[in-house]
Motif scaffolding. Sequence first.
Motif, mmCIF file in Angstrom:
data_model
loop_
_atom_site.group_PDB
_atom_site.id
_atom_site.type_symbol
_atom_site.label_atom_id
_atom_site.label_comp_id
_atom_site.label_asym_id
_atom_site.label_seq_id
_atom_site.Cartn_x
_atom_site.Cartn_y
_atom_site.Cartn_z
ATOM 1 N N LEU A 131 0.837 -1.201 0.000
ATOM 2 C CA LEU A 131 0.000 0.000 0.000
ATOM 3 C C LEU A 131 0.874 1.255 0.000
ATOM 4 O O LEU A 131 0.669 2.165 -0.810
ATOM 5 C CB LEU A 131 -0.947 0.018 1.201
ATOM 6 C CG LEU A 131 -1.753 1.301 1.410
ATOM 7 C CD1 LEU A 131 -2.594 1.648 0.190
ATOM 8 C CD2 LEU A 131 -2.618 1.183 2.655
ATOM 9 N N TRP B 206 -8.067 1.615 -2.845
ATOM 10 C CA TRP B 206 -7.620 0.406 -2.153
ATOM 11 C C TRP B 206 -8.778 -0.083 -1.290
ATOM 12 O O TRP B 206 -9.257 0.651 -0.430
ATOM 13 C CB TRP B 206 -6.419 0.751 -1.290
ATOM 14 C CG TRP B 206 -5.808 -0.350 -0.498
ATOM 15 C CD1 TRP B 206 -6.251 -0.857 0.690
ATOM 16 C CD2 TRP B 206 -4.612 -1.060 -0.816
ATOM 17 N NE1 TRP B 206 -5.410 -1.834 1.135
ATOM 18 C CE2 TRP B 206 -4.390 -1.983 0.225
ATOM 19 C CE3 TRP B 206 -3.706 -1.001 -1.870
ATOM 20 C CZ2 TRP B 206 -3.292 -2.841 0.236
ATOM 21 C CZ3 TRP B 206 -2.610 -1.851 -1.850
ATOM 22 C CH2 TRP B 206 -2.415 -2.751 -0.811
ATOM 23 N N VAL C 46 -6.913 -7.781 -1.141
ATOM 24 C CA VAL C 46 -7.246 -6.377 -1.357
ATOM 25 C C VAL C 46 -7.519 -6.165 -2.840
ATOM 26 O O VAL C 46 -6.997 -6.884 -3.690
ATOM 27 C CB VAL C 46 -6.135 -5.412 -0.874
ATOM 28 C CG1 VAL C 46 -5.916 -5.539 0.619
ATOM 29 C CG2 VAL C 46 -4.849 -5.627 -1.627
ATOM 30 N N ILE D 209 -7.285 -3.293 -5.796
ATOM 31 C CA ILE D 209 -6.724 -2.001 -6.183
ATOM 32 C C ILE D 209 -7.379 -1.622 -7.515
ATOM 33 O O ILE D 209 -7.204 -2.320 -8.515
ATOM 34 C CB ILE D 209 -5.196 -2.063 -6.334
ATOM 35 C CG1 ILE D 209 -4.543 -2.640 -5.065
ATOM 36 C CG2 ILE D 209 -4.637 -0.670 -6.639
ATOM 37 C CD1 ILE D 209 -3.067 -2.962 -5.232
#
Length: 84
Positions: free
Chosen positions: A51, A64, A76, A78
């Motif tokens: 991140l 995010w 996650v 993105i």
Amino acid sequence: MSSPALASRTVDIRTLEGCVNRKACVLETFDALDQGESVEVVNDHLPRGLLSHVQEQRPGRFEWTSIEEGPKVFRVRITKSTPA
């Protein structure tokens, strides 16, 4: 058929050797996205370093979203957004 804006790719960084390779692979995949498309990143811990790296390398160009927060798998999303 899904629209291009909903297209997604998955990168399982658990299978990649070294932090530099992981970050490079994610950024390469991200850069190939069209606006609104996403890359899903799978890891064995929360990718905080990733991140920070994406924030530094692509500031204001992504969203995010945490999808799964462990304890064994962290995912996650993105999403490429409009450049700042």
